[in-house]
Design a protein around this motif. Structure first.
Motif, PDB file in Angstrom:
ATOM      1  N   ARG A  68       0.809  -1.218   0.000  1.00 17.19           N
ATOM      2  CA  ARG A  68       0.000   0.000   0.000  1.00 17.19           C
ATOM      3  C   ARG A  68       0.843   1.270   0.000  1.00 17.19           C
ATOM      4  N   TRP A  94       2.496   6.412   3.293  1.00 18.23           N
ATOM      5  CA  TRP A  94       1.162   5.822   3.262  1.00 18.23           C
ATOM      6  C   TRP A  94       0.148   6.916   3.563  1.00 18.23           C
ATOM      7  N   THR A  95      -1.010   6.840   2.960  1.00 15.10           N
ATOM      8  CA  THR A  95      -2.085   7.766   3.282  1.00 15.10           C
ATOM      9  C   THR A  95      -3.421   7.071   3.053  1.00 15.10           C
ATOM     10  N   ALA A  96      -4.404   7.417   3.868  1.00 12.45           N
ATOM     11  CA  ALA A  96      -5.727   6.801   3.760  1.00 12.45           C
ATOM     12  C   ALA A  96      -6.729   7.698   4.473  1.00 12.45           C
ATOM     13  N   TRP A 139      -4.143   2.177  12.286  1.00 15.40           N
ATOM     14  CA  TRP A 139      -4.284   2.782  10.960  1.00 15.40           C
ATOM     15  C   TRP A 139      -5.732   2.775  10.477  1.00 15.40           C
ATOM     16  N   ALA A 190      -8.140   5.990  10.095  1.00 14.80           N
ATOM     17  CA  ALA A 190      -8.486   6.364   8.721  1.00 14.80           C
ATOM     18  C   ALA A 190      -9.994   6.447   8.515  1.00 14.80           C
ATOM     19  N   ARG A 197      -7.885  11.993   7.689  1.00 12.45           N
ATOM     20  CA  ARG A 197      -6.962  11.719   6.591  1.00 12.45           C
ATOM     21  C   ARG A 197      -5.604  11.426   7.216  1.00 12.45           C
TER      22      ARG A 197
END
Length: 301
Positions: free
Chosen positions: A14, A28-30, A53, A57, A61
């Motif tokens: 990811r 990483w970002t979600a 995480w 999320a 953000r």
């Protein structure tokens, strides 16, 4: 109910990358909503946040990177590693993601020092922070004892110590800083070791350890930033951590006006791994308070 684990093999798929001063950085970002920047500790990587995480999320953000010299990011040998540069990296990542609104920070250990630098920059109008929560960080370096391996890495033979550092050494170190009933599994230790060893990371451990004297040199500026009003702060702390446990939290209470603190009994240096449900609960409680909240001392288990 326990939080779901993200296996390292899945976590790695990811990741994305961007270039920072000519070096490849994995990030990483979600999620959507207010930006929340997660800052990992030494000598591990952003995978430390994998229990939190998904839940985070769902509300925010969330953004995290393996800092320069850590995890799957570049680990150049001929480089002077600095907490100041790691703060530059975080701001570069936010710019890369076109995040220009005030950012919330959740920081652990080494990342806590990076957060202190960003907090100082906020008060200097060089960064915009909305809040900051620390997890087991050496916020007052004079109160943080060093492990033997840290002392050896700081010595003239540190380069040799780093190159000979292996999985067994990691296990010995972990046994000293986790809570007595919260030690990681063998598979988790394997994964943590793979992140340290990635890109031949043991070659630079003696360079990364320069954060120890750097913390001391910036101590007054960073503590002063925590003592100023304007950014809501909380310190969530694993009590039995020999490095930055209950003694660090007590110093925080003495030094920071109206200190907002949470003490986790029986938890060591990695509360977001050892007690992720508790950390999530206390973090969300902090975020749900109105901006004008009155900080208070809290001692919950």
């Amino acid at each position: 109910m326990p939080l779901a684990e993200i296996p390292l093999c899945v976590w790695r798929t990811r990741s994305q990358s961007f270039s920072f001063r000519g070096q490849s950085i994995r990030y990483w970002t979600a999620g959507q909503g207010e930006p929340l920047l997660l800052l990992h500790g030494f000598p591990t990587a952003s995978w430390d946040w994998h229990y939190l995480w998904g839940p985070l999320a769902q509300r925010f953000r969330v953004v995290a990177c393996d800092m320069l010299g850590f995890g799957d990011s570049a680990k150049p040998v001929d480089h002077h590693y600095s907490l100041i540069e790691q703060a530059d990296l975080q701001q570069a990542l936010l710019a890369h993601l076109q995040i220009d609104e005030p950012v919330h920070l959740l920081a652990h250990d080494y990342g806590g020092s990076v957060a202190q630098e960003l907090l100082a920059r906020h008060h200097e109008q060089r960064a915009e922070l909305a809040s900051c929560v620390f997890l087991n960080s050496a916020l007052f370096p004079e109160r943080c004892p060093l492990l033997l391996v840290q002392k050896l890495l700081l010595s003239p033979l540190g380069w040799l110590v780093g190159r000979s550092f292996g999985r067994d050494d990691l296990v010995r170190t972990v046994s000293q800083i986790y809570g007595p009933c919260t030690h990681p599994s063998e598979s988790a230790l394997d994964d943590s070791w793979s992140l340290i060893a990635a890109n031949r990371g043991t070659r630079i451990l003696h360079k990364l350890i320069s954060y120890v004297p750097e913390r001391r040199s910036h101590r007054d500026r960073w503590v002063g930033a925590m003592q100023r009003e304007g950014v809501p702060l909380r310190f969530i702390n694993g009590a039995v951590d020999p490095l930055s446990g209950a003694h660090m939290l007590e110093t925080y209470r003495q030094q920071v006006p109206d200190a907002d603190t949470v003490l986790l009994q029986g938890i060591g240096h990695y509360p977001h791994i050892e007690a992720p449900v508790q950390v999530l609960r206390h973090y969300l409680t902090f975020r749900e308070q109105p901006l004008s909240y009155i900080p208070q001392k809290v001692a919950w288990s």
